[in-house]
Design a protein around this motif. Structure first.
Motif, PDB file in Angstrom:
ATOM      1  N   SER A 209       0.680  -9.595   5.388  1.00  0.00           N
ATOM      2  CA  SER A 209       1.254  -9.990   6.670  1.00  0.00           C
ATOM      3  C   SER A 209       2.639 -10.600   6.517  1.00  0.00           C
ATOM      4  N   HIS A 210       3.002 -11.033   5.304  1.00  0.00           N
ATOM      5  CA  HIS A 210       4.343 -11.591   5.096  1.00  0.00           C
ATOM      6  C   HIS A 210       5.403 -10.517   5.304  1.00  0.00           C
ATOM      7  N   ASP A 211       5.074  -9.266   5.054  1.00  0.00           N
ATOM      8  CA  ASP A 211       6.010  -8.157   5.208  1.00  0.00           C
ATOM      9  C   ASP A 211       5.771  -7.430   6.528  1.00  0.00           C
ATOM     10  N   GLU A 212       5.592  -8.190   7.594  1.00  0.00           N
ATOM     11  CA  GLU A 212       5.385  -7.616   8.928  1.00  0.00           C
ATOM     12  C   GLU A 212       4.195  -6.651   8.937  1.00  0.00           C
ATOM     13  N   ASP A 213       3.089  -7.117   8.399  1.00  0.00           N
ATOM     14  CA  ASP A 213       1.845  -6.340   8.393  1.00  0.00           C
ATOM     15  C   ASP A 213       2.032  -4.985   7.711  1.00  0.00           C
ATOM     16  N   GLU A 214       2.648  -5.008   6.553  1.00  0.00           N
ATOM     17  CA  GLU A 214       2.901  -3.767   5.812  1.00  0.00           C
ATOM     18  C   GLU A 214       1.633  -3.344   5.059  1.00  0.00           C
ATOM     19  N   TRP A 215       1.384  -2.039   5.074  1.00  0.00           N
ATOM     20  CA  TRP A 215       0.287  -1.450   4.309  1.00  0.00           C
ATOM     21  C   TRP A 215       0.884  -0.522   3.263  1.00  0.00           C
ATOM     22  N   PHE A 216       0.324  -0.575   2.046  1.00  0.00           N
ATOM     23  CA  PHE A 216       0.866   0.248   0.968  1.00  0.00           C
ATOM     24  C   PHE A 216      -0.185   0.423  -0.124  1.00  0.00           C
ATOM     25  N   LEU A 217       0.116   1.320  -1.045  1.00  0.00           N
ATOM     26  CA  LEU A 217      -0.676   1.496  -2.255  1.00  0.00           C
ATOM     27  C   LEU A 217       0.185   1.058  -3.435  1.00  0.00           C
ATOM     28  N   ASP A 218      -0.414   0.374  -4.401  1.00  0.00           N
ATOM     29  CA  ASP A 218       0.318   0.077  -5.637  1.00  0.00           C
ATOM     30  C   ASP A 218      -0.643   0.177  -6.819  1.00  0.00           C
ATOM     31  N   ASP A 219      -0.062   0.218  -8.024  1.00  0.00           N
ATOM     32  CA  ASP A 219      -0.893   0.330  -9.226  1.00  0.00           C
ATOM     33  C   ASP A 219      -0.823  -0.934 -10.071  1.00  0.00           C
ATOM     34  N   PHE A 220      -0.642  -2.093  -9.406  1.00  0.00           N
ATOM     35  CA  PHE A 220      -0.663  -3.390 -10.093  1.00  0.00           C
ATOM     36  C   PHE A 220      -1.914  -3.481 -10.981  1.00  0.00           C
ATOM     37  N   PRO A 221      -1.833  -3.971 -12.214  1.00  0.00           N
ATOM     38  CA  PRO A 221      -0.713  -4.699 -12.846  1.00  0.00           C
ATOM     39  C   PRO A 221       0.190  -3.851 -13.735  1.00  0.00           C
ATOM     40  N   VAL A 222       0.242  -2.554 -13.506  1.00  0.00           N
ATOM     41  CA  VAL A 222       1.109  -1.707 -14.319  1.00  0.00           C
ATOM     42  C   VAL A 222       2.573  -2.125 -14.140  1.00  0.00           C
ATOM     43  N   GLU A 223       3.321  -2.153 -15.242  1.00  0.00           N
ATOM     44  CA  GLU A 223       4.753  -2.475 -15.213  1.00  0.00           C
ATOM     45  C   GLU A 223       5.543  -1.365 -15.889  1.00  0.00           C
ATOM     46  N   PRO A 224       6.604  -0.840 -15.291  1.00  0.00           N
ATOM     47  CA  PRO A 224       7.017  -1.094 -13.899  1.00  0.00           C
ATOM     48  C   PRO A 224       6.054  -0.438 -12.929  1.00  0.00           C
ATOM     49  N   GLY A 225       5.786  -1.110 -11.842  1.00  0.00           N
ATOM     50  CA  GLY A 225       4.766  -0.635 -10.913  1.00  0.00           C
ATOM     51  C   GLY A 225       5.248   0.468  -9.985  1.00  0.00           C
ATOM     52  N   THR A 226       4.272   1.128  -9.379  1.00  0.00           N
ATOM     53  CA  THR A 226       4.534   2.161  -8.382  1.00  0.00           C
ATOM     54  C   THR A 226       4.015   1.661  -7.043  1.00  0.00           C
ATOM     55  N   ARG A 227       4.809   1.828  -6.014  1.00  0.00           N
ATOM     56  CA  ARG A 227       4.442   1.378  -4.666  1.00  0.00           C
ATOM     57  C   ARG A 227       4.608   2.548  -3.701  1.00  0.00           C
ATOM     58  N   LEU A 228       3.538   2.880  -2.994  1.00  0.00           N
ATOM     59  CA  LEU A 228       3.556   3.973  -2.030  1.00  0.00           C
ATOM     60  C   LEU A 228       3.378   3.387  -0.630  1.00  0.00           C
ATOM     61  N   PRO A 229       4.452   3.288   0.166  1.00  0.00           N
ATOM     62  CA  PRO A 229       4.338   2.689   1.510  1.00  0.00           C
ATOM     63  C   PRO A 229       3.540   3.570   2.458  1.00  0.00           C
ATOM     64  N   LEU A 230       2.685   2.942   3.264  1.00  0.00           N
ATOM     65  CA  LEU A 230       1.898   3.646   4.277  1.00  0.00           C
ATOM     66  C   LEU A 230       2.384   3.345   5.688  1.00  0.00           C
ATOM     67  N   GLY A 231       3.163   2.269   5.841  1.00  0.00           N
ATOM     68  CA  GLY A 231       3.692   1.924   7.157  1.00  0.00           C
ATOM     69  C   GLY A 231       3.316   0.520   7.567  1.00  0.00           C
ATOM     70  N   GLY A 232       3.896   0.079   8.677  1.00  0.00           N
ATOM     71  CA  GLY A 232       3.582  -1.241   9.223  1.00  0.00           C
ATOM     72  C   GLY A 232       2.583  -1.112  10.358  1.00  0.00           C
ATOM     73  N   PHE A 233       1.414  -1.717  10.183  1.00  0.00           N
ATOM     74  CA  PHE A 233       0.367  -1.654  11.206  1.00  0.00           C
ATOM     75  C   PHE A 233      -0.147  -3.066  11.441  1.00  0.00           C
ATOM     76  N   SER A 234       0.047  -3.570  12.650  1.00  0.00           N
ATOM     77  CA  SER A 234      -0.461  -4.895  12.996  1.00  0.00           C
ATOM     78  C   SER A 234      -1.974  -4.846  13.110  1.00  0.00           C
ATOM     79  N   ALA A 235      -2.576  -5.993  13.355  1.00  0.00           N
ATOM     80  CA  ALA A 235      -4.038  -6.051  13.502  1.00  0.00           C
ATOM     81  C   ALA A 235      -4.499  -5.144  14.640  1.00  0.00           C
ATOM     82  N   ALA A 236      -3.716  -5.079  15.725  1.00  0.00           N
ATOM     83  CA  ALA A 236      -4.106  -4.254  16.868  1.00  0.00           C
ATOM     84  C   ALA A 236      -3.890  -2.776  16.604  1.00  0.00           C
ATOM     85  N   ALA A 237      -2.946  -2.449  15.716  1.00  0.00           N
ATOM     86  CA  ALA A 237      -2.601  -1.045  15.487  1.00  0.00           C
ATOM     87  C   ALA A 237      -3.228  -0.465  14.226  1.00  0.00           C
ATOM     88  N   ALA A 238      -3.837  -1.305  13.389  1.00  0.00           N
ATOM     89  CA  ALA A 238      -4.403  -0.830  12.122  1.00  0.00           C
ATOM     90  C   ALA A 238      -5.742  -0.146  12.386  1.00  0.00           C
TER      91      ALA A 238
END
Length: 246
Positions: free
Chosen positions: A196-225
């Protein structure tokens, strides 16, 4: 819409549902990628509210000064009618989609005819009453944590079979509210996350891999998710990433 001194229930509902978008311009909504129930409700509220304001403005004999101005407003009203008819037809597809996903009952009989009926305050009220009575077969999550758990359930074949596969941290009203579900796709582990710190951002990541990969899915609030939408986006992103790295 006939002139009335009583504010319609459906107009108040739209204003309430679109509260998060209140004051936003179409450009700002497009830039933020807002396409869920909040933005849709806000567009509908503004369209109805401004149309009523226009009708009120035209009550003055000095509302316009030239025939060309009258023509431009008449053209705008005709375009509004055309686009409203197109939007009403699309509502049938939206309802059919809910029924196909098993979220709501079937489209009520006679709805297409009611949508096509001559506009009136009574017809508007009947539409709200009739569609509000359609059974909701699967509750809408309404929270980011609920949406995460619902999405994880739809991704059961990818979910890591461990007790802590789904974790949520922080209260919903705190900026560090976040959660994730651990997934495994073609031998590689991922986290489906919201933050929620990133405006309700949803994403996929492969943490704790370094350097990590992040796949954004979009911003979906509680009402829109929506779990079905998020699950589909997650599967598509994983499939695309895997195809690019084979």
């Amino acid at each position: 819409m006939s002139e009335t001194t009583t504010r319609a229930t459906w107009l108040e509902l739209l204003e309430d549902w679109g509260g998060e978008c209140g004051g936003c311009t179409p450009e700002e909504l497009a830039e933020s990628g807002a396409t869920g129930p909040e933005a849709t409700a806000w567009y509908a509220f503004c369209a109805a509210d401004y149309a009523e304001q226009l009708a009120g403005a035209l009550a003055s004999p000095w509302a316009l000064h030239t025939p060309e101005q009258v023509g431009a407003v008449a053209a705008a009203l005709t375009a509004m009618q055309l686009r409203a008819e197109r939007a009403k037809r699309r509502l049938l597809d939206v309802l059919a989609g809910m029924a196909e996903r098993g979220e709501a009952g079937p489209v009520p009989p006679g709805l297409p005819e009611l949508l096509a009926a001559a506009p009136s305050e009574e017809a508007a009220d009947r539409l709200l009453a009739g569609l509000s009575a359609v059974p909701l077969l699967r509750p809408v999550p309404g929270t980011l944590a609920g949406a995460l758990r619902g999405t994880a359930g739809l991704l059961g074949d990818l979910l890591v079979p461990e007790e802590d596969a789904v974790e949520v941290f922080g209260d919903p009203d705190e900026p560090d509210h976040q959660g994730w579900a651990r997934l495994r796709h073609e031998g590689k582990e991922w986290r489906l996350c919201f933050h929620s710190h990133d405006e309700d951002e949803w994403f996929l990541d492969d943490f704790p891999v370094e350097p990590g990969t992040r796949l954004p899915l979009g911003g979906f609030s509680a009402a829109a998710a929506h779990p079905a939408q998020l699950a589909g986006a997650a599967r598509a992103a994983l499939a695309q990433w895997a195809a690019e790295h084979r």
